[in-house]
Design a protein around this motif. Structure first.
Motif, PDB file in Angstrom:
ATOM      1  N   THR A  52      -6.986   8.766   8.849  1.00  7.78           N
ATOM      2  CA  THR A  52      -5.590   8.187   8.689  1.00  7.78           C
ATOM      3  C   THR A  52      -6.061   6.915   7.714  1.00  7.78           C
ATOM      4  O   THR A  52      -7.027   6.588   7.677  1.00  7.78           O
ATOM      5  CB  THR A  52      -5.371   7.567   9.950  1.00  7.78           C
ATOM      6  N   VAL A  53      -4.885   6.827   6.895  1.00  6.80           N
ATOM      7  CA  VAL A  53      -4.945   5.767   5.843  1.00  6.80           C
ATOM      8  C   VAL A  53      -3.662   4.970   6.115  1.00  6.80           C
ATOM      9  O   VAL A  53      -2.612   5.253   6.355  1.00  6.80           O
ATOM     10  CB  VAL A  53      -4.684   6.423   4.420  1.00  6.80           C
ATOM     11  N   ASN A  54      -4.056   3.592   6.101  1.00  5.53           N
ATOM     12  CA  ASN A  54      -3.084   2.648   6.269  1.00  5.53           C
ATOM     13  C   ASN A  54      -2.341   2.463   5.052  1.00  5.53           C
ATOM     14  O   ASN A  54      -2.598   2.156   3.942  1.00  5.53           O
ATOM     15  CB  ASN A  54      -3.738   1.181   6.567  1.00  5.53           C
TER      16      ASN A  54
ATOM     17  N   HIS B  85      -6.333  16.706  -0.454  1.00  2.00           N
ATOM     18  CA  HIS B  85      -5.861  16.007   0.904  1.00  2.00           C
ATOM     19  C   HIS B  85      -4.368  16.452   1.040  1.00  2.00           C
ATOM     20  O   HIS B  85      -3.738  16.636   0.066  1.00  2.00           O
ATOM     21  CB  HIS B  85      -6.145  14.543   0.758  1.00  2.00           C
TER      22      HIS B  85
ATOM     23  N   LYS C  47       0.878  -1.188  -0.081  1.00  2.00           N
ATOM     24  CA  LYS C  47       0.006  -0.070  -0.089  1.00  2.00           C
ATOM     25  C   LYS C  47       0.877   1.172  -0.073  1.00  2.00           C
ATOM     26  O   LYS C  47       1.747   1.389   1.012  1.00  2.00           O
ATOM     27  CB  LYS C  47      -0.847  -0.242   1.205  1.00  2.00           C
TER      28      LYS C  47
ATOM     29  N   GLY D 132       1.244   3.733   8.427  1.00  5.17           N
ATOM     30  CA  GLY D 132       0.068   4.661   7.820  1.00  5.17           C
ATOM     31  C   GLY D 132       0.541   6.099   7.840  1.00  5.17           C
ATOM     32  O   GLY D 132       1.482   6.662   8.122  1.00  5.17           O
TER      33      GLY D 132
ATOM     34  N   TYR E 239      -1.982   5.270  -4.108  1.00 11.36           N
ATOM     35  CA  TYR E 239      -2.680   6.599  -4.133  1.00 11.36           C
ATOM     36  C   TYR E 239      -1.718   7.710  -4.416  1.00 11.36           C
ATOM     37  O   TYR E 239      -0.498   7.890  -4.078  1.00 11.36           O
ATOM     38  CB  TYR E 239      -2.991   6.821  -2.537  1.00 11.36           C
TER      39      TYR E 239
ATOM     40  N   LYS F  86      -6.319  10.638  -4.578  1.00 11.14           N
ATOM     41  CA  LYS F  86      -6.847  11.318  -3.261  1.00 11.14           C
ATOM     42  C   LYS F  86      -6.655  12.979  -3.439  1.00 11.14           C
ATOM     43  O   LYS F  86      -5.665  13.376  -2.716  1.00 11.14           O
ATOM     44  CB  LYS F  86      -6.348  10.955  -1.983  1.00 11.14           C
TER      45      LYS F  86
END
Length: 461
Positions: free
Chosen positions: A381-383, A338, A281, A353, A307, A335
């Protein structure tokens, strides 16, 4: 009769779900029939507005007319009269904001596909013509070029054609600059860059690699070796960071390092031992072409989720529309609006994250650009396991801090005379990203070309 179709001939490409798993070139190129059909869309305007958008002044309507007649080699000779790297420019130049933005056909439809035609002509020449470049008669005058990127290669080529004895001093082990370390194989095959470098050597240009000027040699020492002028085309390779908490965690890197490991050091190839982050990720922070390259590269290296995190909207993305489109097709998640505030890690110091905050666009500033403003209470929060920073680069300070009389502005960019590109140090010239900060390949080439003209003019006098 001109072809009055409102649309360009589409560029054949690999299917998205196939190409996002390999490093082969995405765009496959026009066939001869496609090129001729697209060339007939040019109406050969009398005032040639497209040329006003070309930093190296390629005689665009002339070469396109030759393509329409099927005279591809003649078209190549017209292009290379002013542009020494057509196969490269045809692939990576932002034609949509330069030559094609001025095309009259773009008023009521799509402009002529100038970049695709330039690429076709260059590829045709490479496939069919094998004439050896002839080294011009030497005038006995030595000129040094620092950096073997687009600016340096162009300056060296133009000076060599005028008879100068040119030596390029390149810091890396391979010539090409950003063309080999920054732009991925799937956008610009490195065999094409190598072919252009070999053509340069046939003109008599010497290329000294692993030469970090400012460490191995100084500019003063180069001048003492009999070089009458120096051109600095060292680029802008020093990455910037956000200076937020967590940037020192394992799993955070700059896009510059990431792409250099993959492109120049072949980390994607199992035959090479270059280590690179193997991620699941990934967040790439930034919205330029380099961010797109890093995100698409991470996907090809096996990341399941990638992302693009950008603090403005899709309309403000600085990356080329074509690169954004390709990234979306390949599964990159955007995204927008942000901004990261903190990178989170575990007890072992590894990224787990990233905290972000949502943004909104405020009123336009003096330049007309709307500044992003944080929305209070919108944190989330995004992991992740990897964060790649792609928020810009600046020139390395090594040269200016080891050379007396070489001045820079507050951004670290060398100060030059706008008319001559001579720096504040006599007989030392500079151009490209070392002067402008990170910009485009073709603008760097334009600076190299102009510097060669000015060096020749001064040394002749």
């Amino acid at each position: 009769m001109p072809n009055m179709s409102l649309e360009k001939i589409p560029m054949p490409v690999q299917e998205p779900d196939v190409r996002n798993k390999n490093f082969d070139e995405v765009a496959l190129g026009y066939t001869e029939e496609m090129a001729i059909e697209e060339a007939t869309r040019c109406i050969n305007c009398k005032n040639k507005p497209c040329m006003t958008g070309c930093p190296v002044q390629v005689r665009i309507p002339e070469f396109i007319a030759k393509v329409a007649e099927g005279q591809f080699e003649e078209a190549y000779q017209i292009i290379t009269d002013t542009n020494g790297l057509p196969a490269i420019c045809g692939r990576v130049c932002p034609q949509e904001s330069q030559c094609e933005s001025k095309c009259v056909r773009g008023i009521k439809g799509e402009p002529v596909a100038i970049g695709r035609l330039e690429r076709f002509v260059a590829d045709y020449h490479m496939a069919h013509e094998h004439d050896e470049a002839v080294k011009p008669e030497s005038n006995g005058i030595k000129v040094a070029v620092i950096g073997a990127g687009p600016a340096g290669l162009t300056c060296a080529a133009d000076l060599a054609k005028l008879g100068y004895e040119v030596t390029i001093f390149e810091a890396f082990h391979k010539a090409g600059g950003v063309l080999v370390y920054g732009i991925p194989e799937f956008r610009l095959p490195k065999a094409i860059v190598q072919a252009e470098v070999e053509n340069l050597e046939k003109l008599g240009v010497k290329i000294e690699t692993n030469m970090v000027i400012g460490r191995v040699l100084s500019i003063d020492e180069i001048m003492d070796m009999g070089y009458k002028a120096v051109f600095i085309g060292s680029g802008a390779g020093l990455p910037m960071f956000m200076n937020i908490e967590g940037e020192s965690l394992i799993g955070v890197c700059s896009a510059n390092e990431y792409l250099t490991r993959v492109n120049l050091m072949k980390a994607y190839d199992d035959d090479y031992d270059t280590p690179v982050l193997k991620s699941k990720k990934v967040a790439v922070v930034g919205g330029g072409n380099v961010a797109m390259d890093a995100a698409r590269t991470a996907k090809r290296l096996g990341a399941e989720e990638v992302y693009i995190v950008y603090r403005r909207s899709m309309e403000e993305l600085p990356a080329r529309a074509e690169e954004v489109h390709h990234a979306q097709e390949e599964g990159i998640i955007f995204k927008m609006l942000h901004n990261p505030t903190k990178i989170i890690g575990d007890d072992n110091g590894r990224v787990t994250g990233m905290e972000c905050i949502q943004m909104e666009l405020g009123e336009p500033d003096e330049s007309g650009r709307r500044s992003p403003i944080p929305i209070e209470g919108s944190e989330f929060t995004v992991n992740l396991d990897t964060v790649i920073m792609s928020i810009g680069t600046s020139p390395n300070p090594l040269l200016r801090t080891t050379t007396d009389g070489l001045e820079a502005n507050d951004r670290g960019c060398l100060i030059v005379n706008e008319d001559t590109l001579e720096t504040t140090r006599g007989n030392v010239y500079a151009g490209g990203d070392a002067v402008t900060g990170a910009a485009t390949v073709i603008l760097a080439m334009g600076a190299g070309k102009k510097a060669a003209e000015e060096i020749d003019r001064k040394l002749k006098n």
